[in-house]
Design an enzyme around this catalytic site. Structure first.
Site, PDB file in Angstrom:
ATOM      1  N   GLU A  56      34.381  52.557  47.176  1.00  0.00           N
ATOM      2  CA  GLU A  56      35.609  51.786  47.408  1.00  0.00           C
ATOM      3  C   GLU A  56      36.707  52.240  46.442  1.00  0.00           C
ATOM      4  O   GLU A  56      37.396  51.464  45.802  1.00  0.00           O
ATOM      5  CB  GLU A  56      35.368  50.282  47.283  1.00  0.00           C
ATOM      6  CG  GLU A  56      36.480  49.454  47.943  1.00  0.00           C
ATOM      7  CD  GLU A  56      36.290  47.953  47.779  1.00  0.00           C
ATOM      8  OE1 GLU A  56      36.201  47.281  48.815  1.00  0.00           O
ATOM      9  OE2 GLU A  56      36.228  47.460  46.631  1.00  0.00           O
TER      10      GLU A  56
ATOM     11  N   ARG B  68      42.310  35.116  38.854  1.00  0.00           N
ATOM     12  CA  ARG B  68      42.754  34.830  37.490  1.00  0.00           C
ATOM     13  C   ARG B  68      44.274  34.686  37.403  1.00  0.00           C
ATOM     14  O   ARG B  68      44.791  33.833  36.691  1.00  0.00           O
ATOM     15  CB  ARG B  68      42.268  35.965  36.568  1.00  0.00           C
ATOM     16  CG  ARG B  68      42.475  35.733  35.097  1.00  0.00           C
ATOM     17  CD  ARG B  68      41.901  36.902  34.322  1.00  0.00           C
ATOM     18  NE  ARG B  68      40.454  36.984  34.465  1.00  0.00           N
ATOM     19  CZ  ARG B  68      39.575  36.476  33.601  1.00  0.00           C
ATOM     20  NH1 ARG B  68      40.028  35.828  32.531  1.00  0.00           N
ATOM     21  NH2 ARG B  68      38.286  36.619  33.789  1.00  0.00           N
TER      22      ARG B  68
ATOM     23  N   GLU C  20      41.632  43.733  37.670  1.00  0.00           N
ATOM     24  CA  GLU C  20      41.040  44.669  38.626  1.00  0.00           C
ATOM     25  C   GLU C  20      41.874  45.931  38.841  1.00  0.00           C
ATOM     26  O   GLU C  20      41.314  47.031  38.974  1.00  0.00           O
ATOM     27  CB  GLU C  20      40.803  43.963  39.970  1.00  0.00           C
ATOM     28  CG  GLU C  20      39.670  42.957  39.953  1.00  0.00           C
ATOM     29  CD  GLU C  20      40.082  41.579  39.475  1.00  0.00           C
ATOM     30  OE1 GLU C  20      39.239  40.662  39.525  1.00  0.00           O
ATOM     31  OE2 GLU C  20      41.252  41.413  39.051  1.00  0.00           O
TER      32      GLU C  20
ATOM     33  N   HIS D  42      34.560  27.795  43.278  1.00  0.00           N
ATOM     34  CA  HIS D  42      34.162  28.753  42.256  1.00  0.00           C
ATOM     35  C   HIS D  42      33.660  27.993  41.036  1.00  0.00           C
ATOM     36  O   HIS D  42      34.157  26.918  40.711  1.00  0.00           O
ATOM     37  CB  HIS D  42      35.359  29.630  41.875  1.00  0.00           C
ATOM     38  CG  HIS D  42      34.990  30.873  41.138  1.00  0.00           C
ATOM     39  ND1 HIS D  42      34.768  30.894  39.786  1.00  0.00           N
ATOM     40  CD2 HIS D  42      34.799  32.150  41.561  1.00  0.00           C
ATOM     41  CE1 HIS D  42      34.467  32.130  39.408  1.00  0.00           C
ATOM     42  NE2 HIS D  42      34.480  32.904  40.465  1.00  0.00           N
TER      43      HIS D  42
ATOM     44  N   ASP E 246      36.040  47.272  41.299  1.00  0.00           N
ATOM     45  CA  ASP E 246      37.057  47.163  40.261  1.00  0.00           C
ATOM     46  C   ASP E 246      36.778  46.085  39.217  1.00  0.00           C
ATOM     47  O   ASP E 246      37.684  45.560  38.595  1.00  0.00           O
ATOM     48  CB  ASP E 246      38.414  46.868  40.918  1.00  0.00           C
ATOM     49  CG  ASP E 246      38.340  45.715  41.918  1.00  0.00           C
ATOM     50  OD1 ASP E 246      37.468  44.840  41.771  1.00  0.00           O
ATOM     51  OD2 ASP E 246      39.155  45.703  42.868  1.00  0.00           O
TER      52      ASP E 246
ATOM     53  N   HIS F 260      40.098  31.776  43.539  1.00  0.00           N
ATOM     54  CA  HIS F 260      39.564  31.959  42.190  1.00  0.00           C
ATOM     55  C   HIS F 260      40.367  32.938  41.350  1.00  0.00           C
ATOM     56  O   HIS F 260      40.118  33.052  40.152  1.00  0.00           O
ATOM     57  CB  HIS F 260      38.129  32.491  42.273  1.00  0.00           C
ATOM     58  CG  HIS F 260      38.058  33.913  42.739  1.00  0.00           C
ATOM     59  ND1 HIS F 260      38.150  34.272  44.064  1.00  0.00           N
ATOM     60  CD2 HIS F 260      37.910  35.070  42.042  1.00  0.00           C
ATOM     61  CE1 HIS F 260      38.060  35.576  44.167  1.00  0.00           C
ATOM     62  NE2 HIS F 260      37.914  36.095  42.964  1.00  0.00           N
TER      63      HIS F 260
END
Length: 376
Positions: free
Chosen positions: A114, A207, A128, A238, A92, A205
């Site tokens: 997936e 967003r 995503e 990250h 994604d 991490h």
């Protein structure tokens, strides 16, 4: 042709690429976009994959639109040159969305590995959830990891004959990597892993957690470190400066917090296998850690991977500072609560997802026979 750009994608496509290379009916061409750079290269090295093409789209601080435009611009000449019979994408990411649409515009069948994960919230995870829904609309073959993912696709009116339940290739990759017993290079980790220390492994991490939520994660880690001095908190940081600036100041100077650069995949699996509890906002870790018998606390409000939540090995806890402290503390002090999560059954795979994926691809392209679906 397989196109991928990030470390999570590389981990999950690697078993499929390896299986493609042994197929008597199919030829493998690999393209990396380089959406992640060093981390992507590490995974390719572990699995012995040498990409045929590298689009080199990575740049520090670039926005999503710039990234997408680079993938479109640099992938199209490769599609023209190679003229693949199908294009495989995984998951994604922005690489997935851009590559899928670029292939669709050239009338190349898209195979989505997936497929069917859904959170139900277009803004979480961002971007995503939108990327995978867009990809589903242009895919000719949907390789769903679980029966739940298949049902998500059927609810969106995807033709059932185009959906195959494979299990998740991340389990194939994990089992392969753990079996290698790759060394841990950082002595701050190698010693505690060897000695069987109590370890809290943390990855953060997402967003949608940037800003105040991630600041709260940093504060929660400090409180946990101070309250549990015998627990080693391992934080592979990250590389995004937004993430680092939010979390790292809160844990600086604590002797039982080890901050590292992102760990190579082989080292990460070793540390994860040795961990007591995993605290994360990652998607892939929600699948991997349960396979190793590790309770997973997920710092998100929703998840596109509900199977492990239903099974009891994963718990959604959000990003509230106090709740993070309470939930981690409970697993570190309550043996019954810990055992209940650690002993739950992982519903994500049996190590044969790549074989099912290749059989489905051969069925699409050369009229081969599919394998029975993974039942979860």
């Amino acid at each position: 042709m397989t196109v991928y750009g990030t470390r999570p994608e590389a981990i999950k496509v690697a078993p499929v690429i390896r299986a493609l290379e042994t197929s008597p009916h199919l030829e493998s061409v690999t393209v990396v976009t380089g959406q992640h750079r060093e981390m992507l290269d590490q995974v390719n090295e572990i699995f012995g994959i040498i990409p045929d093409h590298d689009l080199e789209v990575f740049a520090h601080g670039q926005g999503l639109n710039v990234l997408m435009s680079k993938v479109f611009e640099r992938l199209d000449p490769v599609l023209e040159q190679e003229r693949p019979d199908a294009l495989i994408v995984q998951g994604d990411t922005s690489t997935v969305a851009a590559a899928s649409i670029a292939a669709f515009y050239r009338q190349i069948p898209v195979v989505h590995l997936e497929a069917g994960l859904r959170s139900g919230d277009i803004h979480s995870p961002f971007p995503e959830e939108a990327n995978r829904k867009l990809t589903s609309q242009v895919s000719a073959l949907h390789l769903a990891p679980t029966p739940t993912s298949k049902q998500n696709l059927l609810r969106e009116a995807i033709d059932e004959s185009t959906v195959v339940v494979t299990g998740n290739t991340v389990i194939d990759a994990l089992l392969h990597t753990v079996d290698q017993g790759l060394p841990i290079s950082d002595p701050r980790l190698a010693g505690p892993v060897k000695e069987g220390a109590s370890i809290l492994l943390v990855t953060s991490h997402r967003r949608e957690n940037w800003g105040g939520a991630m600041e709260g994660v940093g504060r929660a880690l400090r409180r946990l470190a101070e309250h549990f001095p015998d627990v080693l908190i391992v934080l592979p940081a990250h590389r995004n400066p937004i993430v680092r600036e939010a979390v790292l100041p809160h844990v600086r100077g604590l002797s039982n917090v080890v901050v590292t650069e992102p760990l190579a995949y082989g080292e990460f699996t070793r540390v994860m296998a040795a961990s007591t509890v995993v605290l994360t906002d990652s998607g892939g870790v929600q699948e991997e850690a349960p396979s190793l018998g590790k309770p997973v606390l997920v710092m998100r409000e929703n998840t596109e991977r509900p199977e492990a939540v239903d099974a009891g090995t994963v718990r959604l806890i959000g990003t509230d500072e106090q709740r993070i402290v309470d939930e981690v503390g409970r697993l570190l002090t309550d043996k019954d609560a810990y055992a209940q999560m650690a002993n739950a059954v992982n519903p994500y795979g049996d190590g044969r997802a790549a074989a099912r994926s290749i059989a489905a691809l051969e069925h699409l392209l050369v009229d081969g026979a599919r394998l029975p679906d993974f039942e979860g």
